[in-house]
Structures are given as C-alpha cells and as structure tokens.
Write an enzyme that holds these catalytic residues in place. Structure first.
Site: not given
Ligand SMILES: NC(=O)c1ccc[n+]([C@@H]2O[C@H](COP(=O)([O-])OP(=O)(O)OC[C@H]3O[C@@H](n4cnc5c(N)ncnc54)[C@H](O)[C@@H]3O)[C@@H](O)[C@H]2O)c1
Length: 308
Positions: A37, A73, A171, A175, A205
């Site tokens: 992360d 990253d 987004y 996706k 989240t």
């Molecule tokens: N929360 C939902 O309901 C939901 C639904 C569908 C998909 N998603 C997907 O789930 C995944 C996780 O998201 P989340 O909801 O837990 O959000 P979140 O913000 O809690 O977690 C995402 C994490 O990714 C890290 N990150 C971002 N860019 C980065 C990079 N370039 N390199 C390394 N780390 C990086 C962030 O620092 C963060 O800790 C994402 O791909 C999101 O699109 C989430």
C-alpha cells in the site's frame, strides 16, 4: 490447517478496507503475505502519509501470521516488479497475486478533468497490469522448471464496471478494463497453471464514503472476527481466499460479485438474439423494423434501459 498453508501471497492496496481484509484472511488461511500500500488518500494523493501497510502487517502478526510491508505505487512498473521480487526474496516464491489497489475521483463526464480520468485509469488498469506482467514472467519460468506448479491472480472489478454508474466514467471504464484484462490473462496463463479471476466486492470503505448517503467507513478489524455486518469490507475475502486455494484450480476466466452474504457468478456479453441480412450488407432503413421486432422483440418492449 488453513486453505493456503505454505503459499505466498501479494495483496495490493492492503492498507485499508477490502485489501486489508483480504490480507488478514489470506494470512488466517496460512499464507505468508506481502502487504502492499502506498499509504495515500482515497483520491490517490499524499502517498506515504498514513503508514497503512504497516498497520495491516501489525494486525497480521498480532494474530500469529507472517507478513511484510511494501510501500510502492503498483501503477509504477518498476515498483510493481519490486513488489513481486519482495515476495520471492522474502518468502521464497509467489503463489497468489490479489490486485485490489484502487482510488476514486468521481464527477459527471462534463465535470471530470482529464487529469482525474487518467489518474483513475492508471491505478486500476496499469496498477493491475504491471503486477500481473511481473508475476506472469515468474510463473512461466517456474512452470518450465517445476512441472505442475500453479499460480493465482484475483483482480478487483466493481458493479460500475459491469453495469455502469452515474458519475463514474473513469472508474467504470477502469473496472470494465479489469474484466477484459482478466479474461485475456486467463487465456494467456492457462498453460502455466495460473488461474485468473475477478471479484467485485462490497463494503463500507473510504471509497464508498465519498458517495452521498453512504455509511461510515468500517475497517475490517473494527469488527470482531465472528461479527456479522452486511457491509463489512471483509465479506468478499473468503471468496478471494478460496479462489486462491488449490481447490479452485478449475476456476479461471470468471467474474464474481460478493455482496453482503451472497456470492454471485456473473456472466455477460453473451450473444442474445441475432438477425441476418442473408448474405448481403444491410440497408440502414431496413434495420428499424428488424431490430425492434426480431432483435428487441415486440416493438422494442424487450429492451431495458434503466437510467435511475
Ligand atoms: N468498497 C466497495 O464497495 C467496492 C466496490 C467495488 C469495488 N471496490 C474496489 O475494491 C478495492 C479496494 O477499495 P476499498 O473500497 O477497500 O477502498 P480503500 O480506499 O479503503 O482501499 C484502497 C487501498 O488502495 C491503496 N492504493 C491506492 N492506490 C494505490 C497504488 N497506486 N499503489 C498501492 N496502493 C494503492 C490505498 O492507499 C488504499 O489503502 C478497489 O479496487 C475498489 O475499486 C470497492
């Protein structure tokens, strides 16, 4: 005995939310985990400010698991290579790659800047492709020297990519691209014993908290391990762990959603109805009737579009 005893996993974006939950679950199932992360904001800014990867490593170790942090990253191609090498150098190999890192920058298309569109595509698409590229090179080589070896990629898609969502052109494009990437990687890596699937998770989240009316952020460790919350970001993690296990060797090129207590096997873009011009090019003016009657059915009544 865990489902993933002896395996080595990388989880990207595992400092918060769903990625943190995946890392905790994979470790609980016996995998050694590289917790990646970059520790930035939900928009992908201020990298290196919140130490989130170290927090997750601390949680795993407190629960008796093994993990190491990686702060790179994932969309930086060199750092993605370093991430894969960290697994190999620290734990002796790589078996599982979960691409979960993500950011959001939402606005209707007329308000979204090109810079924000590019930033979202970069993290989700390049940030999935680059770790896959480096892991694929490792797994292809391992398959040559160790016949019968396997690998796992679990990518992260979302309902926006599968069905669209207002305000999310960047987004949703990203996706949807993750799905195309998953289907293609499944074909390319099949002979190396590597399965590639995508999961669309859900959970309260930092990402959902950017949307109007969404509930407050829950980090997976805010809840007790046996506590049920329909929007716990950990709810999709058992599916990810199972896809990563030997049991799921036959499952590849598939897309799932995990919403609350449901695991949903998704299928889309299958041929539905077709009409043929009969060995010639269509006249544009003929298509009105043929589409509404023969393709959509009963003057378009079979066609559904819900803008809500
Ligand atoms: N929360 C939902 O309901 C939901 C639904 C569908 C998909 N998603 C997907 O789930 C995944 C996780 O998201 P989340 O909801 O837990 O959000 P979140 O913000 O809690 O977690 C995402 C994490 O990714 C890290 N990150 C971002 N860019 C980065 C990079 N370039 N390199 C390394 N780390 C990086 C962030 O620092 C963060 O800790 C994402 O791909 C999101 O699109 C989430």
């Amino acid at each position: 005995m865990g489902l993933l005893d002896g395996k080595v996993a990388v989880v990207t974006g595992a400092g918060h939310g769903i990625g943190r939950a995946h890392a905790l679950e994979l470790a609980k199932q016996g995998a050694k985990v590289v917790v990646n992360d970059l520790g930035g904001s939900v928009r992908g800014e201020a990298a290196g400010t919140d130490g989130a990867a170290d927090t997750t490593v601390g949680l795993i170790e407190k629960r008796g698991g093994t993990a190491v942090a990686h702060h790179g990253d994932v969309a930086d191609h060199e750092l993605a290579g370093d991430l894969v090498r960290t697994a190999i150098d620290t734990f002796g190999g790589l078996d599982i790659l979960v691409n979960n890192a993500g950011i959001v920058r939402d606005a209707a298309v007329w308000n979204l800047s090109r810079e924000d569109f590019d930033a979202v595509l970069r993290v989700h698409v390049a940030g999935t492709w680059s770790p896959c590229h480096h892991a694929a090179r490792y797994w292809r080589q391992r398959a040559k020297t160790t016949p019968g070896s396997t690998g796992r990629i679990v990518n992260t898609t979302s309902g926006a990519g599968l069905g669209g969502n207002f305000g999310q052109t960047g987004y949703a494009s990203a996706k949807a691209a993750v799905v195309g990437l998953t289907l293609t990687l499944a074909l390319e890596l099949h002979r190396s014993g590597v399965t590639v699937n995508a999961v669309g998770p859900s959970g309260l989240t930092r990402i959902t908290a950017t949307m109007p009316g969404a509930g407050e952020v829950i980090e997976p460790d805010d809840l007790a391990d046996d506590e049920w919350h329909p929007m716990d970001p950990a709810n999709s993690s058992p599916l990810v762990a199972w896809l990563a296990s030997d049991q799921a060797q036959y499952v590849t090129g598939q897309v799932f959603r995990s919403i609350e207590d449901r695991v949903i096997w998704m299928q889309g873009w299958r041929e539905r109805t077709a009409v043929s011009a009969g060995g010639r090019r269509w006249e544009a003016a003929e298509l009105g009737d043929r589409m509404s009657i023969d393709v959509f059915g009963t003057r378009g009544a079979g066609l559904r579009f819900d803008p809500a």
